[in-house]
Design a protein around this motif. Sequence first.
Motif, PDB file in Angstrom:
ATOM      1  N   VAL A 135     -12.914   9.344   1.609  1.00 29.67           N
ATOM      2  CA  VAL A 135     -11.613   9.349   2.279  1.00 29.67           C
ATOM      3  C   VAL A 135     -10.567   9.020   1.220  1.00 29.67           C
ATOM      4  CG1 VAL A 135     -10.116   8.124   3.876  1.00 29.67           C
ATOM      5  CG2 VAL A 135     -12.410   8.765   4.591  1.00 29.67           C
ATOM      6  N   ILE A 136      -9.538   9.868   1.121  1.00 29.45           N
ATOM      7  CA  ILE A 136      -8.484   9.659   0.116  1.00 29.45           C
ATOM      8  C   ILE A 136      -7.165   9.443   0.847  1.00 29.45           C
ATOM      9  CG2 ILE A 136      -7.241  10.655  -1.843  1.00 29.45           C
ATOM     10  CD1 ILE A 136      -9.725  12.350  -2.414  1.00 29.45           C
ATOM     11  N   ASN A 137      -6.557   8.304   0.628  1.00 27.09           N
ATOM     12  CA  ASN A 137      -5.211   8.048   1.159  1.00 27.09           C
ATOM     13  C   ASN A 137      -4.209   8.597   0.147  1.00 27.09           C
ATOM     14  OD1 ASN A 137      -5.812   6.630   3.617  1.00 27.09           O
ATOM     15  ND2 ASN A 137      -6.418   4.879   2.376  1.00 27.09           N
ATOM     16  N   TYR A 138      -3.785   9.851   0.358  1.00 27.80           N
ATOM     17  CA  TYR A 138      -2.868  10.486  -0.590  1.00 27.80           C
ATOM     18  C   TYR A 138      -1.535   9.745  -0.617  1.00 27.80           C
ATOM     19  CZ  TYR A 138      -0.462  14.263  -3.041  1.00 27.80           C
ATOM     20  OH  TYR A 138       0.244  14.989  -3.962  1.00 27.80           O
ATOM     21  N   GLN A 139      -1.112   9.267   0.537  1.00 22.77           N
ATOM     22  CA  GLN A 139       0.091   8.431   0.628  1.00 22.77           C
ATOM     23  C   GLN A 139      -0.293   7.120   1.315  1.00 22.77           C
ATOM     24  OE1 GLN A 139       2.315  11.511   2.732  1.00 22.77           O
ATOM     25  NE2 GLN A 139       3.865  11.491   1.122  1.00 22.77           N
ATOM     26  N   THR A 140       0.321   6.048   0.905  1.00 21.41           N
ATOM     27  CA  THR A 140      -0.002   4.738   1.463  1.00 21.41           C
ATOM     28  C   THR A 140       0.247   4.723   2.966  1.00 21.41           C
ATOM     29  OG1 THR A 140       0.757   3.795  -0.608  1.00 21.41           O
ATOM     30  CG2 THR A 140       0.396   2.270   1.197  1.00 21.41           C
ATOM     31  N   PRO A 141      -0.690   4.198   3.753  1.00 23.95           N
ATOM     32  CA  PRO A 141      -0.486   4.151   5.205  1.00 23.95           C
ATOM     33  C   PRO A 141       0.652   3.221   5.592  1.00 23.95           C
ATOM     34  CG  PRO A 141      -2.494   2.992   4.566  1.00 23.95           C
ATOM     35  CD  PRO A 141      -1.998   3.674   3.336  1.00 23.95           C
ATOM     36  N   GLU A 142       1.105   3.374   6.821  1.00 23.96           N
ATOM     37  CA  GLU A 142       2.249   2.582   7.306  1.00 23.96           C
ATOM     38  C   GLU A 142       1.907   1.093   7.411  1.00 23.96           C
ATOM     39  OE1 GLU A 142       5.255   3.519   7.829  1.00 23.96           O
ATOM     40  OE2 GLU A 142       5.032   5.683   7.601  1.00 23.96           O
ATOM     41  N   ASP A 143       0.709   0.781   7.875  1.00 22.66           N
ATOM     42  CA  ASP A 143       0.349  -0.627   8.086  1.00 22.66           C
ATOM     43  C   ASP A 143      -1.162  -0.789   7.974  1.00 22.66           C
ATOM     44  OD1 ASP A 143      -0.681   0.391  10.491  1.00 22.66           O
ATOM     45  OD2 ASP A 143       1.222   0.020  11.519  1.00 22.66           O
ATOM     46  N   GLU A 144      -1.617  -2.030   8.136  1.00 16.49           N
ATOM     47  CA  GLU A 144      -3.044  -2.298   7.955  1.00 16.49           C
ATOM     48  C   GLU A 144      -3.901  -1.650   9.040  1.00 16.49           C
ATOM     49  OE1 GLU A 144      -1.272  -5.715  10.293  1.00 16.49           O
ATOM     50  OE2 GLU A 144      -0.731  -4.504   8.537  1.00 16.49           O
TER      51      GLU A 144
ATOM     52  N   THR B  93      -7.411   4.927  -2.399  1.00 17.24           N
ATOM     53  CA  THR B  93      -6.012   4.848  -1.961  1.00 17.24           C
ATOM     54  C   THR B  93      -5.104   5.028  -3.169  1.00 17.24           C
ATOM     55  OG1 THR B  93      -6.609   3.322  -0.189  1.00 17.24           O
ATOM     56  CG2 THR B  93      -4.287   3.434  -0.796  1.00 17.24           C
ATOM     57  N   LEU B  94      -4.194   5.981  -3.098  1.00 18.20           N
ATOM     58  CA  LEU B  94      -3.235   6.243  -4.171  1.00 18.20           C
ATOM     59  C   LEU B  94      -1.893   5.637  -3.772  1.00 18.20           C
ATOM     60  CD1 LEU B  94      -4.125   9.985  -4.941  1.00 18.20           C
ATOM     61  CD2 LEU B  94      -5.093   7.910  -5.953  1.00 18.20           C
ATOM     62  N   VAL B  95      -1.423   4.684  -4.559  1.00 18.65           N
ATOM     63  CA  VAL B  95      -0.181   3.982  -4.236  1.00 18.65           C
ATOM     64  C   VAL B  95       0.896   4.412  -5.222  1.00 18.65           C
ATOM     65  CG1 VAL B  95       0.885   1.732  -3.878  1.00 18.65           C
ATOM     66  CG2 VAL B  95      -1.568   2.036  -3.441  1.00 18.65           C
ATOM     67  N   ASP B  96       1.978   4.956  -4.686  1.00 16.92           N
ATOM     68  CA  ASP B  96       3.111   5.339  -5.532  1.00 16.92           C
ATOM     69  C   ASP B  96       3.913   4.077  -5.876  1.00 16.92           C
ATOM     70  OD1 ASP B  96       4.945   6.824  -6.890  1.00 16.92           O
ATOM     71  OD2 ASP B  96       5.146   8.349  -5.327  1.00 16.92           O
ATOM     72  N   TRP B  97       4.715   4.165  -6.925  1.00 13.42           N
ATOM     73  CA  TRP B  97       5.509   2.997  -7.336  1.00 13.42           C
ATOM     74  C   TRP B  97       6.363   2.475  -6.178  1.00 13.42           C
ATOM     75  CZ3 TRP B  97       2.996   5.563 -10.896  1.00 13.42           C
ATOM     76  CH2 TRP B  97       2.708   4.949 -12.127  1.00 13.42           C
ATOM     77  N   ASP B  98       6.955   3.402  -5.413  1.00 17.99           N
ATOM     78  CA  ASP B  98       7.827   2.990  -4.311  1.00 17.99           C
ATOM     79  C   ASP B  98       7.060   2.279  -3.197  1.00 17.99           C
ATOM     80  OD1 ASP B  98       9.831   4.180  -5.705  1.00 17.99           O
ATOM     81  OD2 ASP B  98       9.855   6.027  -4.519  1.00 17.99           O
ATOM     82  N   ASP B  99       5.748   2.514  -3.133  1.00 22.31           N
ATOM     83  CA  ASP B  99       4.963   1.967  -2.021  1.00 22.31           C
ATOM     84  C   ASP B  99       4.261   0.661  -2.360  1.00 22.31           C
ATOM     85  OD1 ASP B  99       5.589   4.028  -0.278  1.00 22.31           O
ATOM     86  OD2 ASP B  99       3.976   5.313  -1.023  1.00 22.31           O
ATOM     87  N   ILE B 100       4.513   0.131  -3.543  1.00 25.36           N
ATOM     88  CA  ILE B 100       3.827  -1.114  -3.937  1.00 25.36           C
ATOM     89  C   ILE B 100       4.104  -2.252  -2.941  1.00 25.36           C
ATOM     90  CG2 ILE B 100       3.791  -2.945  -5.679  1.00 25.36           C
ATOM     91  CD1 ILE B 100       2.127  -0.585  -6.458  1.00 25.36           C
ATOM     92  N   PRO B 101       5.341  -2.503  -2.525  1.00 26.76           N
ATOM     93  CA  PRO B 101       5.567  -3.595  -1.562  1.00 26.76           C
ATOM     94  C   PRO B 101       4.786  -3.394  -0.253  1.00 26.76           C
ATOM     95  CG  PRO B 101       7.647  -2.900  -2.531  1.00 26.76           C
ATOM     96  CD  PRO B 101       6.632  -1.900  -2.965  1.00 26.76           C
ATOM     97  N   ARG B 102       4.790  -2.156   0.251  1.00 27.13           N
ATOM     98  CA  ARG B 102       4.066  -1.905   1.492  1.00 27.13           C
ATOM     99  C   ARG B 102       2.567  -2.161   1.291  1.00 27.13           C
ATOM    100  NH1 ARG B 102       5.412   3.206   2.559  1.00 27.13           N
ATOM    101  NH2 ARG B 102       6.771   2.924   4.345  1.00 27.13           N
ATOM    102  N   TRP B 103       2.044  -1.689   0.164  1.00 30.58           N
ATOM    103  CA  TRP B 103       0.621  -1.875  -0.088  1.00 30.58           C
ATOM    104  C   TRP B 103       0.266  -3.367  -0.189  1.00 30.58           C
ATOM    105  CZ3 TRP B 103      -4.027  -0.603   0.530  1.00 30.58           C
ATOM    106  CH2 TRP B 103      -5.031  -1.263  -0.184  1.00 30.58           C
ATOM    107  N   GLN B 104       1.123  -4.143  -0.802  1.00 27.92           N
ATOM    108  CA  GLN B 104       0.814  -5.566  -0.961  1.00 27.92           C
ATOM    109  C   GLN B 104       0.763  -6.267   0.395  1.00 27.92           C
ATOM    110  OE1 GLN B 104       3.800  -6.778  -3.788  1.00 27.92           O
ATOM    111  NE2 GLN B 104       2.544  -6.217  -5.568  1.00 27.92           N
ATOM    112  N   LEU B 105       1.569  -5.825   1.346  1.00 26.41           N
ATOM    113  CA  LEU B 105       1.488  -6.383   2.700  1.00 26.41           C
ATOM    114  C   LEU B 105       0.144  -6.036   3.343  1.00 26.41           C
ATOM    115  CD1 LEU B 105       5.086  -5.642   4.046  1.00 26.41           C
ATOM    116  CD2 LEU B 105       4.126  -7.873   3.441  1.00 26.41           C
TER     117      LEU B 105
END
Length: 669
Positions: free
Chosen positions: A328-337, A358-370
């Motif tokens: 399973v590849i998360n091409y874009q970071t999911p909205e929530d856990e 899971t591929l995390v773009d630079w802009d999605d780092i804060p969302r991923w950390q949550l």
Amino acid sequence: MTTFRDLGIFPETAEALEAVGIVSPFPIQEMTLPVALSGTDVIGQAKTGTGKTLGFGLPLLERVVVPADVEAGRATPDQLTDAPQALVVVPTRELCTQVTNDLLTAGKVRNVRVLAIYGGRAYEPQVEALNKGVDVIVGTPGRLLDLAGQKKLDLSRVRALVLDEADEMLDLGFLPDVEKIMAHLPAKRQTMLFSATMPGAVIGLARRYMTQPTHIRAVSEDGEGATVANITQHVFRAHNMDKPELVSRILQAEGRGLAMIFCRTKRTAADIAEQLERRGFASGAVHGDLGQGAREQALRAFRNGKVDVLVCTDVAARGIDVEGVTHVINYQTPEDEKTFLHRVGRTGRAGNKGIAVTLVDWDDIPRWQLINKALELDFHEPVETYSTSPHLFEQLNIPAGTKGILPRAERTRAGLKAEDLEDLGETGGRGGRGGRSAQAATVTEERPARTRTPRQRRRTRGGSELGAEQAAVSPVAEAPQEPAAGDEPRRPRRRRTRVGAVPVQSAPAAVAEAPVAAPVVAAPVAEAAPVAEEAPAKPKRTRTRKVAESAPEPDFQTVPLAEPAPVRARRPRRIVETAPEPDFQMAPPVEPVRARRTTRKAAAAPVTPVAEAAAVAVAEEAPAKPKRTRTRKAAEAAPVAAEAAVAAEEAPAKPKRTRTRKVAAAPEA
């Protein structure tokens, strides 16, 4: 080891499960069945891929009374009904079909009638099936409410209600519809809620619709982790421009089976599916912009192995169970856990191993950390990774030297086109997108356009111009007359362009010729030659043609007007100058048209008695010459005052009174 037979389900149900290799229950099933079979309300929570569908499906099937139960002596005939006795509400169409198939499998021996009701399909087959009789209904809220509102669906006999993916069903988007559905149900019923993620607020909300529910939370041997232990997690920080190449290399890892790629938007999903197809992968797409037929075609091809990469939005993240998904590849970071858990849970199901990237773009780092903090994962700072990074090849077991395009030797899958696209009689605006019906529509729309183009391209323009030039070269007026019929549509344009200058020049010429030709007995014959010569100067044969067109109608009028030859001449003059502007006016006033035609015939009458050979020549050229000849003949006949008065009367019909005045000026000269 506990078996389903030990849990007290009907022997027919156990037999149906054993036929497909299901013998022992999962923890959630083992814990739920005794409670649910007793009729108690249940809130069931367990990790993805641990058998929640049968956890609520088996108790549902037990509560339904079918003819097989009467034969076995477990029920009486008066308990039988054709109205649905159990209802399962799910959030997505794909999950609806999957749950339906699972229930049909478990109820096969007892012959339980299970019907899927969801949008995107034609109403008629669903209504027809309801009329024949149904035991269990699995549906999405929209279509259920639609049919219930039309009185096609009777929910008054429902004994058990299940909300699958309950946290989604009780979210703000679905809650109003779910409440309306519950209003159609009897107050005395069993209610069961199941999901992998069950936030406290949702549980509090759910209790409003339940009676003393039992909350069952199944924990597997691997402990309290949010995700299943046999799923290996990889999280990389990747650049958006490099992601397609990165994914293409991950898809060539050793031991990869089926793969699912999740995107946040429909546009991205469609784009990635197309890019992967160009790179040689057998890929399909499932997202909300596709018609229901295309969505089911892609999922069917994925299950059958014709496609090994499925690119989808979160519409396929919940509940979809496909055997053999290894990556399973998360091409874009999911909205929530919650979304993350459901996406990743498409692999590592039923005890199998899986890999989640899971591929995390630079802009999605804060969302991923949550998400990372909520799930207590160990990827707070993802490693910066590119398609050429050595650690990518090592961790995911990708052969060295792998490029972003699948070698032709490895393109063994049949592809999406090998799967038939079923005609579902789709409803709504999206039904035909990309389908055969849409293509057929475009073809039919294009056909009329093609037939019009030849008309617009009529070569009359070229033909008319050539006709004018030929007239200048040869004095014979007949040749230009032939193309007249085809030139009709374009005459107005030419007249408007040339009318300004040409007629003005020709008028004085006619005036000068008039006195010369007057003494000649065979006036029409003498003028015929000059007329032909001046034709090039007046490229307005179009006017002549229009006169010719209208001629056939007023043949009967020729007789009364035969005597006055001069009248003909003056009328043609008006025609010459008037034609360019009032072409559209010619049709409504019948009188002016008759005058012109009369003029031609009148012109022909005097010519006939004039001369032997000359008369014959005039008769041949009459259609072309008379028009212009009349213009000059008018000057000859000007001395007749009575005719001038008649011309003045007709002038208003043809708004060119100025021409009438010119006619009057000619005799003075």
